[in-house]
Structure formats: structure tokens, C-alpha cells
Scaffold this active site. Structure first.
Site, PDB file in Angstrom:
ATOM      1  CB  SER A  29      -0.961  -0.085   1.192  1.00 20.25           C
ATOM      2  OG  SER A  29      -1.948   0.887   1.121  1.00 20.25           O
TER       3      SER A  29
ATOM      4  CG  ASP B 181      -7.279  -2.281  -3.748  1.00 18.11           C
ATOM      5  OD1 ASP B 181      -7.776  -1.342  -3.099  1.00 18.11           O
ATOM      6  OD2 ASP B 181      -6.097  -2.654  -3.624  1.00 18.11           O
TER       7      ASP B 181
ATOM      8  CG  HIS C 161      -5.932  -1.714  -0.098  1.00 17.22           C
ATOM      9  ND1 HIS C 161      -5.340  -1.364  -1.295  1.00 17.22           N
ATOM     10  CD2 HIS C 161      -5.180  -1.127   0.873  1.00 17.22           C
ATOM     11  CE1 HIS C 161      -4.277  -0.594  -1.054  1.00 17.22           C
ATOM     12  NE2 HIS C 161      -4.155  -0.442   0.253  1.00 17.22           N
TER      13      HIS C 161
HETATM   14  C1  MLT Z   1      -1.451   6.043  -0.106  1.00 16.83           C
HETATM   15  O1  MLT Z   1      -1.857   7.056   0.447  1.00 16.83           O
HETATM   16  O2  MLT Z   1      -0.259   5.744  -0.263  1.00 16.83           O
HETATM   17  C2  MLT Z   1      -2.504   5.108  -0.630  1.00 16.83           C
HETATM   18  O3  MLT Z   1      -3.729   5.723  -0.655  1.00 16.83           O
HETATM   19  C3  MLT Z   1      -2.548   3.850   0.139  1.00 16.83           C
HETATM   20  C4  MLT Z   1      -2.866   4.119   1.574  1.00 16.83           C
HETATM   21  O4  MLT Z   1      -4.036   4.174   1.932  1.00 16.83           O
HETATM   22  O5  MLT Z   1      -1.950   4.296   2.325  1.00 16.83           O
END
Ligand code: MLT
Length: 205
Positions: A102, A152, A183
Site C-alpha cells: 500500500s 480494491d 486492498h
Molecule cells: C497512499 O496514500 O499511499 C494510498 O492511498 C494507500 C494508503 O491508503 O496508504
């Protein structure tokens, strides 16, 4: 940067760079490193940004919208940290494979977008396209595994395809693995990443 370093069986072997998701810590992905390559050195780094107490690697303006200037600064900061850590611990700077989930996959993707030699390979679990409009470096020596979920809501499937295309156009050998989930990181996705990693290792001898 706050981190854990664990020396593997051979300092000249691969070092796995572990990059957690938003709100995680440098402890989170240690079991993944054990599954992927128990002999490797491990450098697990905590993101320097705090978003209401949740650790991240770079700022965002709102969910899904990145602060691009901060992302660039943080990408260079992480790359510099890799240089320093290699000096301090004596591992091979040219043998780092990132494993990110992520937000951690997004900063790993940004390392790939900025440098041809920051990483020798990358496992990106549920990444987004970190930045658009950049001229990517030559990534022909950098294999990449992308794990993505068909449902996702944070990383839409078109974005996973777009990331694959951008990295492939830069010469990377990209494997895109799909899960019928959202996700979350599933055991089958981790198994697929581990199989991919073993194949890359065999190919390099
Ligand atoms: C991010 O902010 O890098 C992406 O949206 C993934 C997350 O939720 O951290």
C-alpha cells in the site's frame, strides 16, 4: 529513519527492504521477509511522516491524492537512507529488493520512477501510480511483481494496469498478479510473490 536491520546468512546476498502500509510500523512485514527469503538481510524502515499519529512515507492531500512535492522529497530521502544504511551495516547497496504494501508499495514505486539503480527488484502489494508525467529511468534490469485486487477500492484495477504499462515501457519485466479481493494482503498473494522471487533468484543464479 527509524528501522530494523537483521543480518542474513551472507551480507553480500540480497537485502529485503520492507515498507509498511499507512499506520503500520517496521515490525509489520517481518513475517513476509521470512516467507520470501529467510536467508536474506532485512532492512525494515518506518515512514517519517505522521498523519494523525499514523506512520506513512509521504504526505497526502486527501485519500488517494498525493502531495507530489513531498513524495519527491521523501523518495530522495529514502534513497539517501539506503546509501547510509549500506555503509553502516555493510550490505551490498546493489542488491536491494523492496517489498512494500500500500503506502509502502507507493514509495517503492516512486523509487523505481526516479532511479534506475535504487532497487534490483520490487514486490509491490497493492500499489498505485505514484506520479504521472515523469520520464522513467531505464528499468530493464529491474523485475517487478505487482499484487492487485480486482475489488480494491483504494487501487482501482485500471491503475494497476497503468502502473504495469508505465514500468514495462521503462523496460521492467513486470508480473501482475490478480486476487479476487480488495486492498487486503492475502496468503495466496504472498505465495505468488514468494514464487516470483524464487524464479528471479534462480534466473540470477
Ligand atoms: C497512499 O496514500 O499511499 C494510498 O492511498 C494507500 C494508503 O491508503 O496508504
Amino acid at each position: 529513519m527509524k528501522h530494523i536491520f537483521k543480518q542474513g546468512t551472507d551480507l553480500t546476498n540480497t537485502t529485503l527492504l520492507l515498507l509498511h502500509g499507512t499506520g503500520g510500523s517496521e515490525e509489520d512485514l517481518l513475517p513476509l521477509a521470512e516467507r520470501i527469503d529467510p536467508k536474506a538481510n532485512v532492512l525494515s524502515v518506518r515512514g517519517n511522516i505522521s498523519e494523525n499519529g499514523l506512520s506513512r512515507y509521504f504526505k497526502r492531500l486527501r485519500p488517494g491524492v498525493f502531495d507530489e512535492e513531498d513524495l519527491k522529497v521523501r523518495t530522495h530521502e529514502l534513497n539517501d537512507f539506503l546509501d547510509e544504511a549500506a555503509d553502516e551495516y555493510g550490505f551490498d547497496r546493489k542488491q536491494i529488493v523492496a517489498i512494500g504494501y500500500s503506502n509502502g508499495a507507493n514509495i517503492a514505486g516512486s523509487l523505481l520512477f526516479h532511479y534506475s539503480d535504487a532497487l534490483t527488484g520490487a514486490v509491490l502489494h497493492h500499489p498505485m501510480v505514484p506520479l504521472r508525467g515523469l520520464q522513467l529511468p531505464d528499468l530493464s534490469k529491474t523485475p517487478v511483481f505487482i499484487g492487485a485486487g480486482k475489488n480494491d477500492s483504494i487501487c482501482p484495477s485500471e491503475e494497476s494496469e497503468e502502473l504495469k504499462q508505465l514500468l514495462s515501457e521503462a523496460g521492467a519485466d513486470v508480473t501482475l498478479h490478480w486476487e479476487n479481493h480488495g486492498h487486503q494482503l492475502t496468503g495466496t498473494e504472498i505465495d505468488a510473490a514468494a514464487n516470483w522471487y524464487r524464479k528471479q533468484k534462480n534466473r540470477l543464479g
